[in-house]
Motif scaffolding. Sequence first.
Motif, mmCIF file in Angstrom:
data_model
loop_
_atom_site.group_PDB
_atom_site.id
_atom_site.type_symbol
_atom_site.label_atom_id
_atom_site.label_comp_id
_atom_site.label_asym_id
_atom_site.label_seq_id
_atom_site.Cartn_x
_atom_site.Cartn_y
_atom_site.Cartn_z
ATOM 1 N N GLU A 128 3.990 1.482 -1.110
ATOM 2 C CA GLU A 128 4.659 1.558 -2.411
ATOM 3 C C GLU A 128 3.699 2.058 -3.489
ATOM 4 O O GLU A 128 4.059 2.895 -4.307
ATOM 5 N N GLU A 129 2.481 1.561 -3.462
ATOM 6 C CA GLU A 129 1.478 1.987 -4.438
ATOM 7 C C GLU A 129 1.160 3.473 -4.281
ATOM 8 O O GLU A 129 1.016 4.196 -5.257
ATOM 9 N N CYS A 130 1.073 3.936 -3.055
ATOM 10 C CA CYS A 130 0.767 5.338 -2.796
ATOM 11 C C CYS A 130 1.893 6.247 -3.293
ATOM 12 O O CYS A 130 1.641 7.324 -3.821
ATOM 13 N N LEU A 131 3.122 5.811 -3.135
ATOM 14 C CA LEU A 131 4.249 6.606 -3.614
ATOM 15 C C LEU A 131 4.294 6.656 -5.136
ATOM 16 O O LEU A 131 4.790 7.607 -5.715
ATOM 17 N N GLY A 132 3.794 5.623 -5.774
ATOM 18 C CA GLY A 132 3.682 5.623 -7.226
ATOM 19 C C GLY A 132 4.962 5.249 -7.940
ATOM 20 O O GLY A 132 6.059 5.439 -7.440
ATOM 21 N N LYS A 133 4.797 4.731 -9.112
ATOM 22 C CA LYS A 133 5.925 4.290 -9.937
ATOM 23 C C LYS A 133 6.793 5.440 -10.449
ATOM 24 O O LYS A 133 7.983 5.281 -10.568
ATOM 25 N N PRO A 134 6.233 6.603 -10.784
ATOM 26 C CA PRO A 134 7.084 7.642 -11.376
ATOM 27 C C PRO A 134 8.031 8.327 -10.390
ATOM 28 O O PRO A 134 8.837 9.142 -10.786
ATOM 29 N N LEU A 135 7.931 7.983 -9.104
ATOM 30 C CA LEU A 135 8.776 8.635 -8.113
ATOM 31 C C LEU A 135 10.232 8.243 -8.323
ATOM 32 O O LEU A 135 10.560 7.077 -8.487
ATOM 33 N N MET A 168 1.717 13.087 1.040
ATOM 34 C CA MET A 168 1.511 12.146 -0.064
ATOM 35 C C MET A 168 1.105 10.765 0.466
ATOM 36 O O MET A 168 0.432 9.999 -0.224
ATOM 37 N N CYS A 213 0.833 -1.203 0.000
ATOM 38 C CA CYS A 213 0.000 0.000 0.000
ATOM 39 C C CYS A 213 0.872 1.259 0.000
ATOM 40 O O CYS A 213 0.586 2.220 -0.722
#
Length: 148
Positions: A75-82, A92, A73
């Motif tokens: 990792e998903e919240c931080l997002g892939k483009p980070l 965030m 959860c």
Amino acid sequence: MGNTMNLETETASIENATFCLLKTANANKLNASLEGSKALEYQLALIDGCVCLRISANASGGLFSKEWISLDCIEECLGKPLTPAIAFKSSMLKPVFTKGSSSNNAGFLCACLRAEGILSVSEKNLFLHLFTGDFAAWRKKLKKLGKQ
């Protein structure tokens, strides 16, 4: 915060889930110049095969949620483009909390993630974070603790 042993493993049952405590550790608050800046205690556990983190104590006061948050959860919240080049605010991570509405939750979580080496402080501002860790490697390392 009490006496806790780092890397202590323990098996118990939480709401009919398979639970294994992997680690109890301490984290500095984001503003290390404040009195009691090393006052956060957090725990990592394997719950039904999912690695989760929770803030377990705050010696200097201030409300926070003790709910378990899955690394997935976070990792998903931080997002892939980070990337390490993009600084972001603690807010965030507010969406990962479903219980309690304390404004401390996201900042305390970021302090724990800094202690684990997943986030680093930005040169721009001590309250901004950079994603500099590796979730896959961290998750793998923690799961190994559960097999000891």
